[in-house]
Design an enzyme around this catalytic site. Sequence first.
Site, PDB file in Angstrom:
ATOM      1  N   ARG A 646       0.863  -1.125  -0.123  1.00 25.68           N
ATOM      2  CA  ARG A 646      -0.059  -0.142   0.033  1.00 25.68           C
ATOM      3  C   ARG A 646       0.977   1.241  -0.012  1.00 25.68           C
ATOM      4  NH1 ARG A 646      -4.158   1.746   4.839  1.00 25.68           N
ATOM      5  NH2 ARG A 646      -5.028   3.220   3.916  1.00 25.68           N
ATOM      6  N   GLY A 722      12.060   3.227  -2.648  1.00 19.52           N
ATOM      7  CA  GLY A 722      13.238   3.707  -3.276  1.00 19.52           C
ATOM      8  C   GLY A 722      14.126   3.155  -4.413  1.00 19.52           C
ATOM      9  N   GLU A 723      14.339   1.624  -4.000  1.00 17.07           N
ATOM     10  CA  GLU A 723      15.359   1.039  -4.788  1.00 17.07           C
ATOM     11  C   GLU A 723      14.688   0.420  -6.069  1.00 17.07           C
ATOM     12  OE1 GLU A 723      18.491   0.809  -3.729  1.00 17.07           O
ATOM     13  OE2 GLU A 723      18.280   0.644  -1.336  1.00 17.07           O
TER      14      GLU A 723
END
Lengths: 763, 158
Positions: A646, A722-723
Amino acid sequence: MATDTLPHAANIIGAAVPRIDGPFKTTGTARYAVDHDFPNLVHAFAVQSTIGKGRIRTLDVSAAEQMPGVLLVLRHGNIQNVFRTFPRQQDGSMAESRPPFEDENIYYWGQYIAVVVAETLEQAKAAASAVHADYEVEPPDVRTDLSVDFDGKRESSWKRGDPDQALASAPVVIDQTYSTPVETHNPMEMHGTVAVWDADNVTLYDSSQGVVSFRTVMSEVLGVPRENVRIISRFVGSGFGGKLSPWPQATLAAAAARQLNRPVKLSVDRRMMFSNVGHRPRTQQRIRLGATPDGKLTAIRHDFYTETSQLDDFVEHCGEQTPFIYSCPNLEVTTAMVHRNVGAPAPMRGPGAVPGLFALESAIDELAIKLKMDPLELRYKNDAERDEGKNLPFSSRHLKECYQVGAEKIGWKQRTPEVGSMRRNGKVVGMGVGAASWSAARIPCTASVELCPDGRVCVRCATQDIGTGTYTLFAQVAHAKTGVPLDRIDVFLGDSSLPDGPTSGGSMVTSAILPAATAAVNQAVTRLLNIAAQTPGSPFHGAPPDSLTIADGRVIAKDQQPQVVGVALHAGADLTANGLPFEEVLKLANLSGISATGRTFPSFEDPKAQKYSLHSFGAHFAEVEWEPEIAHLRVSRIFSIFDCGRIINKKAGANQILGAAVMGVGMSLFEETHYDKHFGQPINGNFADYLVATCADLPDLDVTFLDYPDLIVNEYGARGIGEIGMAGVAPAITSAVYHATGVRVRELPVRIEDLLQSKVLEV
Amino acid sequence: MAALEAVIHVEGPKGKRTIPIAEFHKLPGDTPNIENALEPGELITFVDLPKPIEGSKSVYLKLRDRASYEFALSSAAVVAKVEGGHIRYVRVAMGGVGTKPWRSHEAEAALMGKPADAATFRKAAEAALAGAKPRTDNAFKVELAKRCLVRTLKLATA
């Protein structure tokens, strides 16, 4: 104010929330590491090696020491009390294991050989240029082919079944080698440290992705107790993984400041960014796939080389996603580390996954072409139902749906498979797809929340916001649980003296901070309600605390709770005519505040989480336009469909995927750090010669989140983000390039010289 | 400016003078430190562009690795006039192929009076690059420069 239109209270979780720290950045009031100044502060400037390998025979500092304003020339022999950290420890280590100036050996071009400290930066720079080194020079090894003369050990990282036997008997085989170059992190804010000593205590203003681990590491490096070290990194101009561990400039600034007993500032400039503070190492990956004629994978071998420096054992784990993306009975991943005369590598956005999936996904595309199968059909056919590497079910995997949504959006149905067969507006069009994945986890975190007498809520945690929206996330939780408007919530991060929080790396902050922040707010509210019920003079005196609740920052009886109607979130909004503002409760009880601390219980100690493979997934669909007459390629559209649990803040979440897609375009088409063959110098170490994508290079970008909560990870169902966004971009683009031009690029970036080989010459 | 045959006006301690664009940039030779014809103390005051040839069209095309903030890998500038399907006036200059803006008289000779078609353009491009001496890492530029010039000629004669 934009927040006027935000969903109210609990509905703010999952909304598109503007960053609460945005105004500090846009008005220039956010102070980054080297923005800090102190009375008596002096400036340092580093002297770098001009050879790539060898030894300093003599270092002549006599002229520099005589120059105006010079206070100290720090070097091998006069640096005091700097120590090694124990390598590979859980809570952090130096990115470069050798402490600066430990000996006279040179391991890479640009290695610091001295630091000049002077009253002004100009004096320090001038004196630095007067330091003269005489070297015993040896030829550096910066060869790009990592396989030549390899005499190290190849280690098996994953194995199941008998891949060699399966390959030998496979009716269809792909056997190709894919390479990714050295790519250099280039966050807008460069590295830099301001070191301030006060007796035995040191405060380091650094640009850090992990203030808690930096404190541990710097206490070991400087030989002072952990509680005497404070790291401050309130704003970080991005890190991309390059700021996960301290670099030598932090050691040097702290050592110089201690020896001079004055605050010292030491900045890493853009040129030094290419030699001294990490890079994504070069990889060379041989992929072998075996398949049946109808497209069922029977074997995967992923054998790769990864480059590292002379002294550091850094591995770019290219095979991490290989065991679980596809269902395949026979598989092996092997790793070989190759030492070169370069600075220490460092994790860079999506480490391992980004180069690894470039190789694997490119090979899958090549297999589809060999089988005359649609690349999506091949992926559907081999989609893994469970993690066959760990032999565990996935907590939540919707990769197939990512493909379906992306195919719909880009118009995959119209895609004709033949090379150069699609045209639009006088250009050849190509389409490609690449899968992405990244692991999820819930790591430990502590956060505190305080209800303050001025009606504000303070949240504190020693994690940091590296530009991802972490400040805002904490404020969202505090607002969701108290109804206090966002502009009355103060979030304090980026200071190691706050309650221990997670390092901003591996996409693990969001999932770590949510449970801790929620527990802290809930506990503070419970305390508030108890106090409201117990305090004489309170309108709720004598009421059972569990009959009370908090709404819009006011204590009210649950049966008088107003319907959530609205919208107004900022101070002055008064949706509840009844109830008592929490600050009034504090006043009645004569309290200076109510605080509580919450903790996150890590997933690796959670028996329920251990029964699952926790990963995020996604797919990029890329379209390129090719003008053969002038060998001109442009990425025209990218659709990114992601299954990352989510999404707590749709705005910050989309921003992560968009930024990663842009980095992916740069990786695919432009980025490569070149080392001079003779001296080992990064020869394109500046923004004119090291190309990153400009706005004019960007395609139309479109991000979709499937938004399925992963409740194994935490109660919100949120995973980090982020990655993953950078993984899968490059193979989507190079597959689209093949589709348009017939040229398969297996060594990034795509070069014009590659495209000139295209046989598609006319539109 | 090489294709437009610009004239550079300079002023210095010895007074004013003009330098034709073709003589302004220097080849490295034995004095790679001298990049242009300016004497010490001289400043460029203005540049004269001759009046455009009536009925001519000029086009500049720059090819590069990324879309902005980047030097040309190859560029071409063409001034051309076409009458009755034949090239009646043409000037060709190229960038990114040498140490100075490269006026190609060879290409011009291959174009003058010829039909303005793809075959002529390709021949002109071959002529322009016939004397190119590429190195290992820039060998691709020969073909790229040809394609760049062909496209520019196409645009300038369209």
